[in-house]
Write an enzyme that holds these catalytic residues in place. Structure first.
Site, mmCIF file in Angstrom:
data_model
loop_
_atom_site.group_PDB
_atom_site.id
_atom_site.type_symbol
_atom_site.label_atom_id
_atom_site.label_comp_id
_atom_site.label_asym_id
_atom_site.label_seq_id
_atom_site.Cartn_x
_atom_site.Cartn_y
_atom_site.Cartn_z
ATOM 1 N N LYS A 45 0.815 -1.227 0.000
ATOM 2 C CA LYS A 45 0.000 0.000 0.000
ATOM 3 C C LYS A 45 0.845 1.272 0.000
ATOM 4 O O LYS A 45 0.473 2.259 -0.627
ATOM 5 C CB LYS A 45 -0.930 0.018 1.217
ATOM 6 C CG LYS A 45 -2.022 -1.029 1.175
ATOM 7 C CD LYS A 45 -2.977 -0.828 2.336
ATOM 8 C CE LYS A 45 -3.875 -2.016 2.545
ATOM 9 N NZ LYS A 45 -4.885 -1.805 3.576
ATOM 10 N N ASP B 176 -9.721 2.625 2.365
ATOM 11 C CA ASP B 176 -9.773 2.097 3.741
ATOM 12 C C ASP B 176 -10.510 3.045 4.695
ATOM 13 O O ASP B 176 -11.284 2.604 5.551
ATOM 14 C CB ASP B 176 -8.354 1.841 4.275
ATOM 15 C CG ASP B 176 -7.780 0.509 3.785
ATOM 16 O OD1 ASP B 176 -8.567 -0.376 3.387
ATOM 17 O OD2 ASP B 176 -6.545 0.359 3.802
ATOM 18 N N GLY C 7 -13.775 -5.791 12.179
ATOM 19 C CA GLY C 7 -13.471 -5.043 10.967
ATOM 20 C C GLY C 7 -14.005 -5.624 9.670
ATOM 21 O O GLY C 7 -13.638 -5.150 8.588
HETATM 22 P P1 NAP Z 1 1.197 -2.118 10.135
HETATM 23 O O1 NAP Z 1 1.394 -0.968 9.215
HETATM 24 O O2 NAP Z 1 2.184 -3.216 10.200
HETATM 25 O O3 NAP Z 1 1.033 -1.499 11.628
HETATM 26 C C1 NAP Z 1 0.912 -2.349 12.745
HETATM 27 C C2 NAP Z 1 0.519 -1.537 13.977
HETATM 28 O O4 NAP Z 1 0.222 -2.462 15.023
HETATM 29 C C3 NAP Z 1 1.638 -0.638 14.504
HETATM 30 O O5 NAP Z 1 1.067 0.497 15.118
HETATM 31 C C4 NAP Z 1 2.294 -1.535 15.565
HETATM 32 O O6 NAP Z 1 2.911 -0.813 16.606
HETATM 33 C C5 NAP Z 1 1.085 -2.225 16.139
HETATM 34 N N1 NAP Z 1 1.384 -3.512 16.743
HETATM 35 C C6 NAP Z 1 1.817 -4.636 16.118
HETATM 36 N N2 NAP Z 1 1.908 -5.641 16.998
HETATM 37 C C7 NAP Z 1 1.538 -5.141 18.207
HETATM 38 C C8 NAP Z 1 1.419 -5.704 19.499
HETATM 39 N N3 NAP Z 1 1.711 -6.989 19.732
HETATM 40 N N4 NAP Z 1 0.996 -4.913 20.515
HETATM 41 C C9 NAP Z 1 0.669 -3.629 20.284
HETATM 42 N N5 NAP Z 1 0.765 -3.024 19.075
HETATM 43 C C10 NAP Z 1 1.179 -3.786 18.041
HETATM 44 O O7 NAP Z 1 -0.209 -2.844 9.859
HETATM 45 P P2 NAP Z 1 -1.529 -2.183 9.247
HETATM 46 O O8 NAP Z 1 -1.555 -2.390 7.782
HETATM 47 O O9 NAP Z 1 -1.646 -0.825 9.800
HETATM 48 O O10 NAP Z 1 -2.667 -3.147 9.857
HETATM 49 C C11 NAP Z 1 -3.012 -3.080 11.229
HETATM 50 C C12 NAP Z 1 -4.209 -3.987 11.502
HETATM 51 O O11 NAP Z 1 -5.354 -3.496 10.808
HETATM 52 C C13 NAP Z 1 -4.001 -5.421 11.035
HETATM 53 O O12 NAP Z 1 -4.527 -6.267 12.025
HETATM 54 C C14 NAP Z 1 -4.818 -5.511 9.757
HETATM 55 O O13 NAP Z 1 -5.294 -6.815 9.542
HETATM 56 C C15 NAP Z 1 -5.969 -4.554 10.081
HETATM 57 N N6 NAP Z 1 -6.594 -3.979 8.874
HETATM 58 C C16 NAP Z 1 -7.917 -4.250 8.647
HETATM 59 C C17 NAP Z 1 -8.557 -3.717 7.536
HETATM 60 C C18 NAP Z 1 -10.010 -4.005 7.300
HETATM 61 O O14 NAP Z 1 -10.484 -3.758 6.179
HETATM 62 N N7 NAP Z 1 -10.735 -4.496 8.267
HETATM 63 C C19 NAP Z 1 -7.843 -2.901 6.630
HETATM 64 C C20 NAP Z 1 -6.488 -2.627 6.900
HETATM 65 C C21 NAP Z 1 -5.886 -3.191 8.030
HETATM 66 P P3 NAP Z 1 4.472 -0.383 16.569
HETATM 67 O O15 NAP Z 1 4.524 0.946 15.876
HETATM 68 O O16 NAP Z 1 4.795 -0.318 18.001
HETATM 69 O O17 NAP Z 1 5.201 -1.467 15.836
#
Ligand code: NAP
Length: 308
Positions: A89, A127, A270
């Site tokens: 993305k 999104d 979600g």
């Molecule tokens: P990303 O860019 O990798 O960001 C991950 C985020 O989660 C960061 O803020 C990270 O914190 C935090 N994190 C990861 N592991 C953690 C833990 N064990 N404890 C606390 N914080 C943690 O991922 P993303 O693309 O933003 O996606 C995030 C989530 O949203 C995923 O679960 C994804 O499946 C979901 N999502 C859903 C949709 C939907 O349509 N429903 C769309 C997009 C994403 P740090 O900065 O500390 O590493």
């Protein structure tokens, strides 16, 4: 059982399918339920308009280093539209095959939808729209005037935070485990905040006492994907929220959602966001309204959930 094939860059080189083709690119991609959701939508649309009978939606497993070549080939092969998922993305924004970006997608710093144009791809981010519609559908909540507590500072949080500010939320408080990532997100968001719109950040294990008491908590972290994950925030340690929305939909009930329900809070996962971001992408490609109910049922079926 998911019968949708997974293609690779090698398949693309010799691609010759007639008709309109759409695709999702990710790495990994086999878990994606987008092919099931969009295939059902296209079948439904074809019942009403035969023009959609030769439209197909397929998935490609493309590692990040191959993204530029994939976007080049997909454009040359006249794919009508592309969905991008992890880890593409943000990367796609830097591709010289993406020749225009929807103004509302630019602040999000990420695109999840591409539409074919003669000179290259046009990028969108659906999104934030998906989140807005998901909150409406599942929790009857509007972002306008809302106090939002956003958990996370990654790509999903960024798109969601931009949506909250653009929709006119009253306040946006963001919590993230890694302070440097939180500070980077806050710096990016500050110019987008309107006068009077409160924007601040905090450590999830030390929430400030002055958080609003009727906030909408949105989990945009990956904490909860595994059932051994700790809570991204303890909802009992913040003033009583109005509702909790977890962007995670698989598992359908994270620890955060289970905790919210025990506290008697309205809570939703979600899946609605996923369905609405997909529906909006399909609308960009087809110029028609997407059959949201069909997409929701196909997504639920792909996840092994009962029909609604
Ligand atoms: P990303 O860019 O990798 O960001 C991950 C985020 O989660 C960061 O803020 C990270 O914190 C935090 N994190 C990861 N592991 C953690 C833990 N064990 N404890 C606390 N914080 C943690 O991922 P993303 O693309 O933003 O996606 C995030 C989530 O949203 C995923 O679960 C994804 O499946 C979901 N999502 C859903 C949709 C939907 O349509 N429903 C769309 C997009 C994403 P740090 O900065 O500390 O590493």
């Amino acid at each position: 059982m998911d019968t949708h094939p997974t293609y690779t860059l090698a398949d693309l080189a010799s691609w010759s399918r007639p008709g309109i083709t759409l695709a999702v690119l990710g790495y990994p991609i086999r878990h994606s339920i987008s092919p099931a959701m969009h295939t059902a939508a296209l079948a439904r649309m074809a019942q009403e308009n035969p023009v959609f009978a030769d439209w197909r939606y397929v998935r490609f497993e493309v590692p990040p280093e191959d993204l530029p070549q994939a976007l080049e080939l997909l454009h040359a092969k006249h794919f009508r539209g592309i969905n991008l998922t992890v880890p593409h993305k943000v990367l796609a924004l830097t591709s010289d095959r993406v020749t225009s970006i929807d103004p509302s997608a630019r602040p999000a710093g990420a695109i999840n939808t591409l539409r074919w144009r003669t000179d290259g791809w046009e990028g969108f981010n659906t999104d934030g729209y998906g989140l807005r519609e998901g909150l409406r559908e599942d929790l009857s909540l509007e972002l306008s005037g809302a106090h939002v507590v956003m958990l996370g500072a990654g790509g999903a949080a960024r798109a969601a935070a931009v949506q909250c500010l653009q929709a006119g939320c009253a306040s946006l408080n963001i919590a993230n485990r890694t302070r440097a990532n939180l500070d980077a997100l806050l710096a990016l968001l500050r110019p987008l905040a309107a006068p009077g719109q409160m924007l601040s950040g905090f450590a999830p294990d030390a929430p400030p006492k002055n958080l609003p008491s009727d906030s909408v908590v949105v989990n945009a972290t990956s904490a909860g994907l595994k059932n051994t994950d700790a809570l991204p925030i303890d909802p009992t340690k913040i003033p009583r929220p109005r509702a909790v929305y977890d962007m995670i939909y698989n598992p359908a009930e994270t620890r955060l959602l289970a905790t919210a329900r025990v506290l008697g809070l309205p809570a939703a996962n979600g899946l609605s966001m996923l369905v609405h971001q997909g529906a909006r992408a399909l609308e960009h490609w087809s110029g028609r309204s997407a059959p949201v109910a069909t997409m929701r049922e196909a997504a639920r079926n792909a996840l092994g959930l009962a029909p609604t």
